[in-house]
Design an enzyme around this catalytic site. Sequence first.
Site, PDB file in Angstrom:
ATOM      1  N   ASP A   1       4.123  -0.929  14.919  1.00 12.06           N
ATOM      2  CA  ASP A   1       3.867   0.670  15.419  1.00 12.06           C
ATOM      3  C   ASP A   1       3.654   0.647  16.794  1.00 12.06           C
ATOM      4  OD1 ASP A   1       4.560   2.066  13.085  1.00 12.06           O
ATOM      5  OD2 ASP A   1       2.448   2.081  12.494  1.00 12.06           O
TER       6      ASP A   1
ATOM      7  N   ARG B   1       0.735  -1.048   0.033  1.00 11.52           N
ATOM      8  CA  ARG B   1       0.084   0.040  -0.028  1.00 11.52           C
ATOM      9  C   ARG B   1       0.796   1.534  -0.018  1.00 11.52           C
ATOM     10  NH1 ARG B   1      -1.950   0.639   4.519  1.00 11.52           N
ATOM     11  NH2 ARG B   1      -3.116   2.512   4.174  1.00 11.52           N
TER      12      ARG B   1
ATOM     13  N   TYR C   1       7.293  -6.245  12.405  1.00  8.47           N
ATOM     14  CA  TYR C   1       7.410  -4.550  12.428  1.00  8.47           C
ATOM     15  C   TYR C   1       5.943  -4.412  13.101  1.00  8.47           C
ATOM     16  CZ  TYR C   1       7.615  -0.016  11.631  1.00  8.47           C
ATOM     17  OH  TYR C   1       7.465   1.442  11.938  1.00  8.47           O
TER      18      TYR C   1
ATOM     19  N   ARG D   1      17.457   9.884   5.881  1.00 13.10           N
ATOM     20  CA  ARG D   1      16.692  10.943   6.384  1.00 13.10           C
ATOM     21  C   ARG D   1      17.261  12.114   7.369  1.00 13.10           C
ATOM     22  NH1 ARG D   1      11.508   7.881   9.586  1.00 13.10           N
ATOM     23  NH2 ARG D   1      12.716   6.686  10.982  1.00 13.10           N
TER      24      ARG D   1
ATOM     25  N   ARG E   1      17.607  -4.868  10.360  1.00 10.21           N
ATOM     26  CA  ARG E   1      18.452  -3.772   9.741  1.00 10.21           C
ATOM     27  C   ARG E   1      18.614  -3.065  11.045  1.00 10.21           C
ATOM     28  NH1 ARG E   1      20.651  -3.545   5.138  1.00 10.21           N
ATOM     29  NH2 ARG E   1      20.551  -1.324   5.011  1.00 10.21           N
TER      30      ARG E   1
ATOM     31  N   GLU F   1      20.335   9.958   9.961  1.00 13.05           N
ATOM     32  CA  GLU F   1      19.941   8.676  10.074  1.00 13.05           C
ATOM     33  C   GLU F   1      20.563   7.597   8.957  1.00 13.05           C
ATOM     34  OE1 GLU F   1      16.018   7.822  11.354  1.00 13.05           O
ATOM     35  OE2 GLU F   1      15.734   6.125  10.721  1.00 13.05           O
TER      36      GLU F   1
ATOM     37  N   ARG G   1      -2.958  10.753  -2.575  1.00 13.45           N
ATOM     38  CA  ARG G   1      -4.294  11.147  -2.313  1.00 13.45           C
ATOM     39  C   ARG G   1      -4.371  12.303  -3.616  1.00 13.45           C
ATOM     40  NH1 ARG G   1      -2.976  12.965   3.397  1.00 13.45           N
ATOM     41  NH2 ARG G   1      -2.763  10.860   4.345  1.00 13.45           N
TER      42      ARG G   1
HETATM   43  C1  LIG Z   1      13.695   4.488  13.385  1.00 13.25           C
HETATM   44  C2  LIG Z   1      12.296   3.874  14.014  1.00 13.25           C
HETATM   45  C3  LIG Z   1      11.101   4.944  13.744  1.00 13.25           C
HETATM   46  C4  LIG Z   1       9.943   4.349  14.277  1.00 13.25           C
HETATM   47  N1  LIG Z   1       8.913   5.467  14.137  1.00 13.25           N
HETATM   48  C5  LIG Z   1       7.670   4.921  14.598  1.00 13.25           C
HETATM   49  C6  LIG Z   1       6.703   5.888  14.556  1.00 13.25           C
HETATM   50  O1  LIG Z   1       6.777   7.127  14.045  1.00 13.25           O
HETATM   51  N2  LIG Z   1       5.262   5.644  14.851  1.00 13.25           N
HETATM   52  C7  LIG Z   1       5.231   4.367  15.551  1.00 13.25           C
HETATM   53  O2  LIG Z   1       4.039   4.250  15.821  1.00 13.25           O
HETATM   54  N3  LIG Z   1       5.945   3.302  15.710  1.00 13.25           N
HETATM   55  C8  LIG Z   1       7.398   3.760  15.108  1.00 13.25           C
HETATM   56  N4  LIG Z   1       8.554   3.059  15.484  1.00 13.25           N
HETATM   57  C9  LIG Z   1       8.189   1.705  16.080  1.00 13.25           C
HETATM   58  C10 LIG Z   1       8.363   1.634  17.501  1.00 13.25           C
HETATM   59  O3  LIG Z   1       9.757   1.912  17.729  1.00 13.25           O
HETATM   60  C11 LIG Z   1       8.022   0.436  18.224  1.00 13.25           C
HETATM   61  O4  LIG Z   1       6.476   0.016  18.024  1.00 13.25           O
HETATM   62  C12 LIG Z   1       8.039   0.220  19.786  1.00 13.25           C
HETATM   63  O5  LIG Z   1       9.046   1.057  20.048  1.00 13.25           O
HETATM   64  C13 LIG Z   1       8.401  -1.045  20.152  1.00 13.25           C
HETATM   65  O6  LIG Z   1       8.269  -1.098  21.512  1.00 13.25           O
HETATM   66  P1  LIG Z   1       8.988  -2.407  22.010  1.00 13.25           P
HETATM   67  O7  LIG Z   1       8.808  -2.302  23.672  1.00 13.25           O
HETATM   68  O8  LIG Z   1       8.351  -3.766  21.375  1.00 13.25           O
HETATM   69  O9  LIG Z   1      10.339  -2.716  21.704  1.00 13.25           O
HETATM   70  P2  LIG Z   1      11.788  -1.618  21.872  1.00 13.25           P
HETATM   71  O10 LIG Z   1      11.204  -0.273  21.804  1.00 13.25           O
HETATM   72  O11 LIG Z   1      12.775  -2.203  21.059  1.00 13.25           O
HETATM   73  O12 LIG Z   1      12.140  -1.750  23.451  1.00 13.25           O
HETATM   74  C14 LIG Z   1      12.703  -3.155  23.754  1.00 13.25           C
HETATM   75  C15 LIG Z   1      13.865  -2.855  24.758  1.00 13.25           C
HETATM   76  O13 LIG Z   1      14.414  -4.081  25.203  1.00 13.25           O
HETATM   77  C16 LIG Z   1      15.651  -3.820  25.653  1.00 13.25           C
HETATM   78  N5  LIG Z   1      16.452  -5.038  25.729  1.00 13.25           N
HETATM   79  C17 LIG Z   1      16.486  -5.851  24.558  1.00 13.25           C
HETATM   80  N6  LIG Z   1      17.385  -6.968  24.837  1.00 13.25           N
HETATM   81  C18 LIG Z   1      17.702  -6.835  26.149  1.00 13.25           C
HETATM   82  C19 LIG Z   1      18.647  -7.452  27.287  1.00 13.25           C
HETATM   83  N7  LIG Z   1      19.190  -8.464  26.666  1.00 13.25           N
HETATM   84  N8  LIG Z   1      18.704  -7.092  28.244  1.00 13.25           N
HETATM   85  C20 LIG Z   1      18.124  -5.863  28.708  1.00 13.25           C
HETATM   86  N9  LIG Z   1      17.247  -5.229  27.893  1.00 13.25           N
HETATM   87  C21 LIG Z   1      17.268  -5.575  26.731  1.00 13.25           C
HETATM   88  C22 LIG Z   1      16.075  -2.755  24.566  1.00 13.25           C
HETATM   89  O14 LIG Z   1      17.294  -2.226  25.171  1.00 13.25           O
HETATM   90  C23 LIG Z   1      14.821  -1.960  24.469  1.00 13.25           C
HETATM   91  O15 LIG Z   1      14.885  -0.886  25.265  1.00 13.25           O
HETATM   92  C24 LIG Z   1       9.492   3.185  14.887  1.00 13.25           C
HETATM   93  C25 LIG Z   1      10.941   2.341  15.163  1.00 13.25           C
HETATM   94  C26 LIG Z   1      12.097   2.743  14.633  1.00 13.25           C
HETATM   95  C27 LIG Z   1      13.266   1.603  14.785  1.00 13.25           C
END
Ligand SMILES: Cc1cc2nc3c(=O)[nH]c(=O)nc-3n(C[C@H](O)[C@H](O)[C@H](O)COP(=O)(O)OP(=O)(O)OC[C@H]3O[C@@H](n4cnc5c(N)ncnc54)[C@H](O)[C@@H]3O)c2cc1C
Length: 382
Positions: free
Chosen positions: A354, A173, A352, A281, A250, A304, A177
């Site tokens: 959000d 997708r 992946y 970006r 990645r 980035e 628009r």
């Molecule tokens: C560059 C980028 C841009 C993004 N932009 C958007 C956006 O605009 N809007 C949106 O809705 N979503 C966005 N996302 C997605 C968003 O980041 C995620 O949906 C969300 O942060 C995931 O949360 P999580 O808790 O699953 O994982 P994470 O945020 O990855 O948290 C996992 C945590 O576990 C910790 N961890 C891992 N292994 C260990 C270990 N062995 N010991 C201790 N700690 C550990 C890590 O340090 C991390 O802090 C983006 C993602 C990226 C990478």
Amino acid sequence: MEAARFDYVIVGAGLYGATFAERAVAAGKKVLVIDRRDKPGGNACTESVSGIHVHRYGPHVFHTNDKEVYDYLSGFCTLNSFVHTPKAFYRGNTYSLPFTMHTFREMWGDVSESEAREIIRRQCAEIKHEPRNLEEQAIATVGRDLYETLIRGYTQKQWGRECSALPPSIIKRIPIRFTFDSSYYNARYQGIPTDGYTKMVERMLAGAEVRLGEDYFAKRDTYDSLAGKIIFTGSIDAYFGYSLGRLAYRTLTFEQEILDIDRYQTSAVVNYTDADVPWTRITEHKWFQPETADTIRGTVITREYSAEWEDGREPFYPVGDEASENLLKKYIELAKSRPNVLFGGRLGRYRYLDMDAVVRMALDDAKAELRPEKAGRQRESG
Ligand SMILES: Cc1cc2nc3c(=O)[nH]c(=O)nc-3n(C[C@H](O)[C@H](O)[C@H](O)COP(=O)(O)OP(=O)(O)OC[C@H]3O[C@@H](n4cnc5c(N)ncnc54)[C@H](O)[C@@H]3O)c2cc1C
């Protein structure tokens, strides 16, 4: 060795870990959250630099149509009025994203809606078969001009592969628009927490014990002995010591600069779509705070860069190629042998997702995990 004294040890203070922790504490559980990073928030982490909330691991714009998720997070933050209107920069020209009448006019001059539709229709007709790769998929959806100018170089840098070598599914997708509405997301609720994501997450974690700068793998036996159940939000293949092989990710590099000027670019996020510009970006963080941006002197920008993940680097995006999807199935099977570990979040599930989807997942998982009948059964068997 510390005696077991928590109901849950949660590995990862990202949005999944924080949501699960908050729900467990609310249900009367004792919770320890550890994270190897020095700040909570996971990839959504924000930190104050020169009075600006800098998005440390890339720009994060919250958007959702899920009212329950929105209402839940509203207990810990207020969203500001930010509306995402990113731009693209290609060979010295700026283009509006997503693809709207603004973009079509920047590309083809003063075209009307029907002229823009006709140009795109004609260019899409170049692909006469079912698209076999991302390049064909993009041309079949938006035509060659938009593909070559705004998709090709960016996507190639993001994934480290030619668009013709990527599956069409990555961009099934493409929002397009035929109006002048440039807001990137159509979501009902959108914005950024007024005092940043990390403050929001700190409030969510208020009832849990939090230890930062702690890597689970460095003291695995200790953490396993501290609680009946581990909630693991790191990479599932790392949890099993990559014993079945490595999933593809990645990684990203962020290069931050503090500048003594008030504006660097015209939008919070500008994608660089030339293949030969090394960064993907540039984010100028102050524009994420529309209410106060104009009063802030100076600015902070982040370039980035995207690269293939290797050991020792942060896995940011699951690649999700066929080999990884097949390997994931094997890790999911293996995970069944660890009923006292719940894998959650985007790395734990290798998806992946959000932010809103991650919070939804954690709310659902916590509800299933903490439901009274289950607790009763655990008491009987324990
Ligand atoms: C560059 C980028 C841009 C993004 N932009 C958007 C956006 O605009 N809007 C949106 O809705 N979503 C966005 N996302 C997605 C968003 O980041 C995620 O949906 C969300 O942060 C995931 O949360 P999580 O808790 O699953 O994982 P994470 O945020 O990855 O948290 C996992 C945590 O576990 C910790 N961890 C891992 N292994 C260990 C270990 N062995 N010991 C201790 N700690 C550990 C890590 O340090 C991390 O802090 C983006 C993602 C990226 C990478």
